[in-house]
Scaffold this active site. Sequence first.
Site, short mmCIF file in Angstrom:
data_model
loop_
_atom_site.label_atom_id
_atom_site.label_comp_id
_atom_site.label_asym_id
_atom_site.label_seq_id
_atom_site.Cartn_x
_atom_site.Cartn_y
_atom_site.Cartn_z
N HIS A 54 0.76 -1.30 -0.02
CA HIS A 54 -0.10 0.01 -0.12
C HIS A 54 1.08 1.29 -0.07
O HIS A 54 0.18 2.30 0.34
CB HIS A 54 -0.96 -0.10 1.36
CG HIS A 54 -1.94 -1.16 1.41
ND1 HIS A 54 -2.58 -1.65 0.38
CD2 HIS A 54 -1.80 -2.16 2.40
CE1 HIS A 54 -3.13 -2.64 0.86
NE2 HIS A 54 -2.84 -2.88 1.99
N HIS A 216 -6.66 -4.31 -1.97
CA HIS A 216 -5.90 -5.70 -1.90
C HIS A 216 -6.11 -6.58 -3.09
O HIS A 216 -5.82 -7.41 -3.23
CB HIS A 216 -6.30 -6.54 -0.87
CG HIS A 216 -6.09 -5.93 0.69
ND1 HIS A 216 -6.99 -4.92 1.17
CD2 HIS A 216 -5.05 -5.95 1.40
CE1 HIS A 216 -6.38 -4.67 2.31
NE2 HIS A 216 -5.36 -5.26 2.47
#
Lengths: 326, 326, 219, 219
Positions: A54, A216
């Site tokens: 991330h 994700h």
Amino acid sequence: MKKILNDVSQYVDDMLEGLVTAHPHLKRIPGTQVIVRTEKGDKVALVSGGGSGHEPAHAGFVGQGMLDGAVAGEVFTSPTPDQVLEAIRAVDSGKGVLLVIKNYTGDVMNFEMAAELARAEGIEVEQVIVNDDVAVEGSTYTVGRRGIAGTVFVHKIAGAAAESGQSLQEVKRIAQKVIDNVHSMGMALLPCTVPASGQPSFDIGEHEMEIGLGIHGEPGTERIPLTDADSIVSMLLDRIFAHTTAVPGDSVAVLVNGLGATPLSELYIANRSVSRILAEKGYKVLRTLIGEYMTSLEMAGFSISILKLDDELTALLDAPTTAPAW
Amino acid sequence: MKKILNDVSQYVDDMLEGLVTAHPHLKRIPGTQVIVRTEKGDKVALVSGGGSGHEPAHAGFVGQGMLDGAVAGEVFTSPTPDQVLEAIRAVDSGKGVLLVIKNYTGDVMNFEMAAELARAEGIEVEQVIVNDDVAVEGSTYTVGRRGIAGTVFVHKIAGAAAESGQSLQEVKRIAQKVIDNVHSMGMALLPCTVPASGQPSFDIGEHEMEIGLGIHGEPGTERIPLTDADSIVSMLLDRIFAHTTAVPGDSVAVLVNGLGATPLSELYIANRSVSRILAEKGYKVLRTLIGEYMTSLEMAGFSISILKLDDELTALLDAPTTAPAW
Amino acid sequence: MNHLSTDTFVSFVEAYANRLVEMRDVLNNLDNRIGDGDHGTNMARGFSAAVDKLKSTPPPDVAVGCQLVAMTLLGSVGGASGPLYSTVFMKLMAEWKGLTEVNRVQLQQGLQAALDGLIARGKASVGDKTMVDLWTPVVRRLAETESVWDGADLMAVVKEAVLGTKDMIAKKGRAAYLGARSQGTCDPGSLSSALFFEELFAAVLPKGAERIQWHTLAL
Amino acid sequence: MNHLSTDTFVSFVEAYANRLVEMRDVLNNLDNRIGDGDHGTNMARGFSAAVDKLKSTPPPDVAVGCQLVAMTLLGSVGGASGPLYSTVFMKLMAEWKGLTEVNRVQLQQGLQAALDGLIARGKASVGDKTMVDLWTPVVRRLAETESVWDGADLMAVVKEAVLGTKDMIAKKGRAAYLGARSQGTCDPGSLSSALFFEELFAAVLPKGAERIQWHTLAL
Ligand SMILES: Nc1ncnc2c1ncn2[C@@H]1O[C@H](COP(=O)(O)OP(=O)(O)O)[C@@H](O)[C@H]1O
Ligand SMILES: Nc1ncnc2c1ncn2[C@@H]1O[C@H](COP(=O)(O)OP(=O)(O)O)[C@@H](O)[C@H]1O
Ligand SMILES: [Mg+2]
Ligand SMILES: [Mg+2]
Ligand SMILES: [Mg+2]
Ligand SMILES: [Mg+2]
């Protein structure tokens, strides 16, 4: 899979090494995947983290005025409790630690276990759980809404509150206030590839897009035909409007967050649509953030987050920080 | 082609609109593709620009302590002289204007024509031409080396010099000093797609990479088998070492620049290799920048730039700026 | 059944770890479709670490073996499955304190305690499309067939339980974010738990147990 | 040849603009291979704008028409080709000052001046793989065949010049950055200049001129 890397199993390790050499105000606790400030503050400390992939979240938000520690798990895998515990121990100055957790089963379980262990050692630990993604309808029987890009507002604002010397309870109150007032929704054009698996996270046609997805690489709640920026933005905002606490006339902050492979030019094009629609509805956009704050590896797509502002939140949002990614 | 956009022919227009609404200290000169600061400085002014598609370059570097104006052409197409002239007129405070031009035939011709027109109007205009890309061997018979990511060091350092009140000749001298001491080289894993053409800029196999490319989606000087991060970085640095003015023991600044679709995690992995090799050779890395500074739409890949530092350049590099992309 | 000795426990964990490595891509692929694509990688990493730990620190009894596995998983898996599988081995440890041999009754009680622990930790109910949908019918069948455990019968329950998750709409775990789109793919955690029981039964049943040919099934 | 009247000039520019739109993808594709993929887009945008300008402000003579085109290109093309094609029309304007009809000699002199301007502006030599490699032989042939211009003959020169750039290693323009890899693709600017001459010859030669079928050739 085409990536710049050495050994796949060293992905997170190599990344953290490259990160601390780039940012001298950050250091890694030896033998861990925990990044903390080189100079420890005498104040309430903030710890966040989650799976890797991330970037710049979460280590890029460590710095004066934001986080004190970030814990990096494997790619898209929540870090383990022992790692979170190391972070808590390292940053606590005796004034307590607030954990900023994104609402995923794995993150919540691992961070809560670490909190229990830390409390057993006599460290005061509180937690907040971010769940800004309105794509997923929450209910008491389900896992609830996810935490996505809106989380960075929590880091920034609660971090500024902690830096200003507020108590753990106050910092927690402010973090929760941000969470109650931030709502996000995302879309994607292309999937990403987790290095360890080597496979794209989904197949998608040339004229399709995913709507309502997380960070994700997962597919979204719907797959629909690709359309233009104005229509996409209006679709995402409609869902946000159904949940946001802001009413026309209110002041808001906007975050147009790139998921990894979307050029900044396209994020600006999206922001044009966002600002037009918000202006038309009568919202006052006081602050706008555009860029990659919470990514999903090299996914193409973006999310919009809307935070309802009041004077307290605006002042904290504007406070200075040395975090490299802010 | 999968992109977030409305009408392809409005790409640059929509982007600029989304940009100025996000950054209140920037404004667009009506009817042009020129971005300037809302508050004009009483100092030597800096203008840069080029084709669009390199975001955050160039408008993202407009702000106190960096550029005063940025001119955006169509995607990968140098802006026209009338646009550059508008920028020069808007930013000049009577202390003169320095044009920072990247060495491309189109950019040089269009900016030089604008400079001539501005001088005819009585504005003092100087220019420097950035040519940091060591992939291309320069010679008097050829077009010479290109300007790529190292250009942002020129913007930052010359911008700080101008902000501190130095004269046009001094600012030009400092800009040229940066140019003489910055060297870059890039690689790519995947091409990009110019919105107006809709076609990927090249085809490339799953196990191949391009070495020695610019920032316009073009192929590089060589296509070779994809290898690991350490080997790629060492290859790029070897070419830079053959040109850099820095010798072991010298201080340098490093820029690891993403071309658009490469995750920050991979840039950090690349930086790990960069910092290890530089340390081993005895260079002192004083400052490191990692991220997207000069992109090529959604190309996957990165470049490395090495700037030899002295006290003057280091101080200017560290000076504050309000430019959103620094 | 044969008693579960300390040695048998260690070789069971080893066999399970190998099976997870073998099945890593299948598990990742299921998780890719309805989650984030890491379940196989997570499990293989965690149990390989557990095997290393058991080899470098041979446990004096089964409970210590369980504790070593629980702590290793906790520190190496992460995600949702890390705390959950770690809980399984912590509960087994508590149930089997001091034992160097686990008998039929103890095995069954241990697994029941592990399932209770899973539910307490993850708060999933039957039908939520999680590993609880595998554990619940298997543990129930073990109780129902208390006197004779039949490998083929148990394997049928395992297989049916995994396939039964296919049409469920997930309410817990990442797949829940997909809503109705989570239908049509078996739950990866149920499959990794199925492998757990396959290897456990193979280790303790006198006749062993035939492995399920997962790759021939439409998961 | 027929004289180039103001009207003929305007319809020549229009025909060229249409041809550029038709050939946009071919030009982009060549530029994609050895440049940045925008040459067709740039030229089509610029000449379409020039046509709009000529229509909204009908020029009183050919020179004013050239000036309108030059200024429009300068403000709408950008890149390398913008200033270069703009220079062409500026030079034509200077050569044809006040003319409402351009005769053979004036046409030839104008094109020679345009070529000189191109070289002065871009500093490319013959063999550098730029549009200069198209202009040089075509302008030379116009001078050599002063008395009778033959469409087929001129077209052969045009065609040969474009194809002749294919094996050159670029020394100027973006293709130069590719070094030896620039070999094997014709220069896009030479092709857009070829279209310029094709349409010009079609407009002024009494028998017209047959267009080259570029899509049948390996560019
Ligand atoms: N609340 C829960 N209770 C029980 N099992 C769960 C729960 N949430 C998730 N799981 C199981 O965990 C599996 C996913 O594990 P894994 O992919 O390793 O973690 P993550 O979802 O964090 O990536 C799911 O397939 C499901 O069986
Ligand atoms: N120095 C030069 N002299 C003459 N022609 C040039 C020169 N540089 C480039 N060109 C021509 O310009 C063409 C490319 O134009 P275009 O693609 O529109 O601009 P850019 O290269 O800026 O993208 C080349 O094919 C070549 O024919
Ligand atoms: Mg995961
Ligand atoms: Mg161009
Ligand atoms: Mg998973
Ligand atoms: Mg071009």
